[in-house]
Design a protein around this motif. Structure first.
Motif, mmCIF file in Angstrom:
data_model
loop_
_atom_site.group_PDB
_atom_site.id
_atom_site.type_symbol
_atom_site.label_atom_id
_atom_site.label_comp_id
_atom_site.label_asym_id
_atom_site.label_seq_id
_atom_site.Cartn_x
_atom_site.Cartn_y
_atom_site.Cartn_z
ATOM 1 N N UNK A 1 11.150 -10.549 -4.955
ATOM 2 C CA UNK A 1 10.423 -11.229 -3.873
ATOM 3 C C UNK A 1 9.194 -10.424 -3.478
ATOM 4 N N UNK A 2 9.372 -9.117 -3.342
ATOM 5 C CA UNK A 2 8.264 -8.241 -2.957
ATOM 6 C C UNK A 2 7.136 -8.321 -3.975
ATOM 7 N N UNK A 3 7.486 -8.338 -5.262
ATOM 8 C CA UNK A 3 6.483 -8.421 -6.318
ATOM 9 C C UNK A 3 5.708 -9.731 -6.242
ATOM 10 N N UNK A 4 6.399 -10.811 -5.937
ATOM 11 C CA UNK A 4 5.736 -12.118 -5.834
ATOM 12 C C UNK A 4 4.803 -12.177 -4.627
ATOM 13 N N UNK A 5 5.178 -11.509 -3.547
ATOM 14 C CA UNK A 5 4.301 -11.446 -2.379
ATOM 15 C C UNK A 5 3.060 -10.611 -2.708
ATOM 16 N N UNK B 1 -6.108 -1.823 10.500
ATOM 17 C CA UNK B 1 -6.687 -0.628 11.096
ATOM 18 C C UNK B 1 -5.885 0.613 10.698
ATOM 19 N N UNK B 2 -4.564 0.496 10.787
ATOM 20 C CA UNK B 2 -3.703 1.615 10.417
ATOM 21 C C UNK B 2 -3.775 1.886 8.920
ATOM 22 N N UNK B 3 -3.838 0.823 8.107
ATOM 23 C CA UNK B 3 -3.955 0.988 6.661
ATOM 24 C C UNK B 3 -5.218 1.760 6.308
ATOM 25 N N UNK B 4 -6.317 1.460 6.972
ATOM 26 C CA UNK B 4 -7.569 2.171 6.710
ATOM 27 C C UNK B 4 -7.437 3.661 7.040
ATOM 28 N N UNK B 5 -6.752 3.960 8.139
ATOM 29 C CA UNK B 5 -6.534 5.362 8.511
ATOM 30 C C UNK B 5 -5.699 6.089 7.457
ATOM 31 N N UNK B 6 -4.641 5.430 6.986
ATOM 32 C CA UNK B 6 -3.765 6.049 5.993
ATOM 33 C C UNK B 6 -4.486 6.237 4.659
ATOM 34 N N UNK B 7 -5.307 5.273 4.270
ATOM 35 C CA UNK B 7 -6.077 5.414 3.030
ATOM 36 C C UNK B 7 -7.070 6.567 3.157
ATOM 37 N N UNK B 8 -7.657 6.724 4.351
ATOM 38 C CA UNK B 8 -8.564 7.846 4.572
ATOM 39 C C UNK B 8 -7.841 9.175 4.477
ATOM 40 N N UNK B 9 -6.650 9.237 5.060
ATOM 41 C CA UNK B 9 -5.827 10.446 4.977
ATOM 42 C C UNK B 9 -5.479 10.758 3.520
ATOM 43 N N UNK B 10 -5.139 9.708 2.773
ATOM 44 C CA UNK B 10 -4.775 9.875 1.373
ATOM 45 C C UNK B 10 -5.953 10.446 0.577
ATOM 46 N N UNK B 11 -7.147 9.933 0.805
ATOM 47 C CA UNK B 11 -8.330 10.431 0.095
ATOM 48 C C UNK B 11 -8.605 11.887 0.442
ATOM 49 N N UNK C 1 3.570 8.965 2.154
ATOM 50 C CA UNK C 1 2.301 8.340 2.513
ATOM 51 C C UNK C 1 2.026 7.164 1.574
ATOM 52 N N UNK C 2 2.249 7.369 0.290
ATOM 53 C CA UNK C 2 2.064 6.290 -0.688
ATOM 54 C C UNK C 2 2.971 5.112 -0.366
ATOM 55 N N UNK C 3 4.214 5.386 -0.026
ATOM 56 C CA UNK C 3 5.177 4.333 0.283
ATOM 57 C C UNK C 3 4.709 3.484 1.456
ATOM 58 N N UNK C 4 4.224 4.132 2.507
ATOM 59 C CA UNK C 4 3.752 3.392 3.683
ATOM 60 C C UNK C 4 2.500 2.578 3.369
ATOM 61 N N UNK C 5 1.584 3.166 2.592
ATOM 62 C CA UNK C 5 0.363 2.448 2.228
ATOM 63 C C UNK C 5 0.702 1.207 1.411
ATOM 64 N N UNK D 1 2.142 -1.609 3.498
ATOM 65 C CA UNK D 1 1.121 -2.320 4.273
ATOM 66 C C UNK D 1 0.201 -3.143 3.375
ATOM 67 N N UNK D 2 -0.089 -2.644 2.187
ATOM 68 C CA UNK D 2 -0.917 -3.408 1.257
ATOM 69 C C UNK D 2 -0.215 -4.704 0.867
ATOM 70 N N UNK D 3 1.093 -4.638 0.664
ATOM 71 C CA UNK D 3 1.843 -5.845 0.311
ATOM 72 C C UNK D 3 1.797 -6.855 1.460
ATOM 73 N N UNK D 4 2.023 -6.379 2.681
ATOM 74 C CA UNK D 4 2.045 -7.287 3.836
ATOM 75 C C UNK D 4 0.688 -7.924 4.100
ATOM 76 N N UNK D 5 -0.394 -7.221 3.780
ATOM 77 C CA UNK D 5 -1.736 -7.742 4.069
ATOM 78 C C UNK D 5 -2.434 -8.312 2.845
ATOM 79 N N UNK D 6 -1.775 -8.309 1.686
ATOM 80 C CA UNK D 6 -2.424 -8.688 0.431
ATOM 81 C C UNK D 6 -3.097 -10.061 0.485
ATOM 82 N N UNK D 7 -2.380 -11.075 0.934
ATOM 83 C CA UNK D 7 -2.935 -12.430 0.954
ATOM 84 C C UNK D 7 -4.156 -12.515 1.868
#
Length: 214
Positions: free
Chosen positions: A11-15, A78-88, A142-146, A149-155
């Motif tokens: 299901x997660x993959x299809x989302x 907004x939170x996803x952007x912060x986490x991606x910045x932290x990751x970089x 950190x990767x897991x959380x990103x 959130x990417x899955x939830x906001x993908x569409x």
């Protein structure tokens, strides 16, 4: 892998791929037939995904892919952007020479997709680029959380970034991240990644189909 985990993963993959969109129904009976299991692991998987915010139950029964309203979407984005910045930033501080070379190669691989304006190819190249950053950051949590959130906001992100010229804009944003990392400038890498993932309110409101919103 347990049946519940296989069902969850499917299901997660299809989302994530856009096969299932916010508001689409999830059929228990179809999953039972598909996986050849009893109703128990199907319901366990669906309950877990409801707890994660990926699915939601309807008042009159049934389960659908969860929708978000604009306020919820902006908060998560907004939170996803912060986490991606932290990751970089972490990646800039921790990547090996070989990993930096792979990041640069992943960026160059996306150029052909941009030239052809091939959104499918770009999605693959984009994910490969970000995976280089996640790996280089050396933080699996950190990767897991990103990714969650990417899955939830993908569409929603797909529609918001669907404007003409968006692929080239995203590719140029990647170039800034690569430039900062190759220069060992972690602050600049974090800023570039944050800006790259930050939503544009105008794009978001204009491009999002209303039926995706809660």
């Amino acid at each position: 892998m347990k049946a519940r985990e296989r069902i969850h993963q499917s299901i997660e993959s299809q989302i994530a791929s856009g096969q299932l969109l916010p508001g689409d129904p999830i059929s228990e009976d179809a999953l039972i037939t598909q996986f050849g299991v009893s109703r128990t692991p199907v319901r366990e998987a669906m309950l877990q995904m409801q707890a994660e915010g990926l699915l939601t139950s309807l008042p009159r029964g049934g389960v659908v892919v969860a929708k978000m309203n604009v306020a919820q979407l902006f908060s998560m984005w907004e939170l996803l952007a912060e986490l991606e910045g932290m990751c970089a930033r972490y990646a800039c501080e921790r990547m090996s020479k070989e990993e930096r070379a792979r990041l640069e190669a992943a960026h160059q691989a996306g150029a052909e997709a941009v030239r052809l304006d091939d959104e499918i190819a770009w999605q693959a190249a984009n994910m490969a680029f970000h995976e280089c950053l996640y790996e280089g950051a050396r933080n699996p949590y950190l990767r897991q959380e990103i990714l969650r959130m990417r899955i939830r906001t993908q569409a929603y992100r797909k529609h918001a970034f669907g404007a003409v010229g968006r692929l080239s804009i995203s590719h140029r944003s990647h170039a800034l991240i690569v430039k900062a990392i190759l220069a060992n400038n972690s602050a600049a890498a974090a800023r570039a990644a944050f800006k790259h993932m930050s939503p544009d309110a105008k794009d978001l409101v204009m491009n999002l189909p209303k039926d995706l919103l809660g």
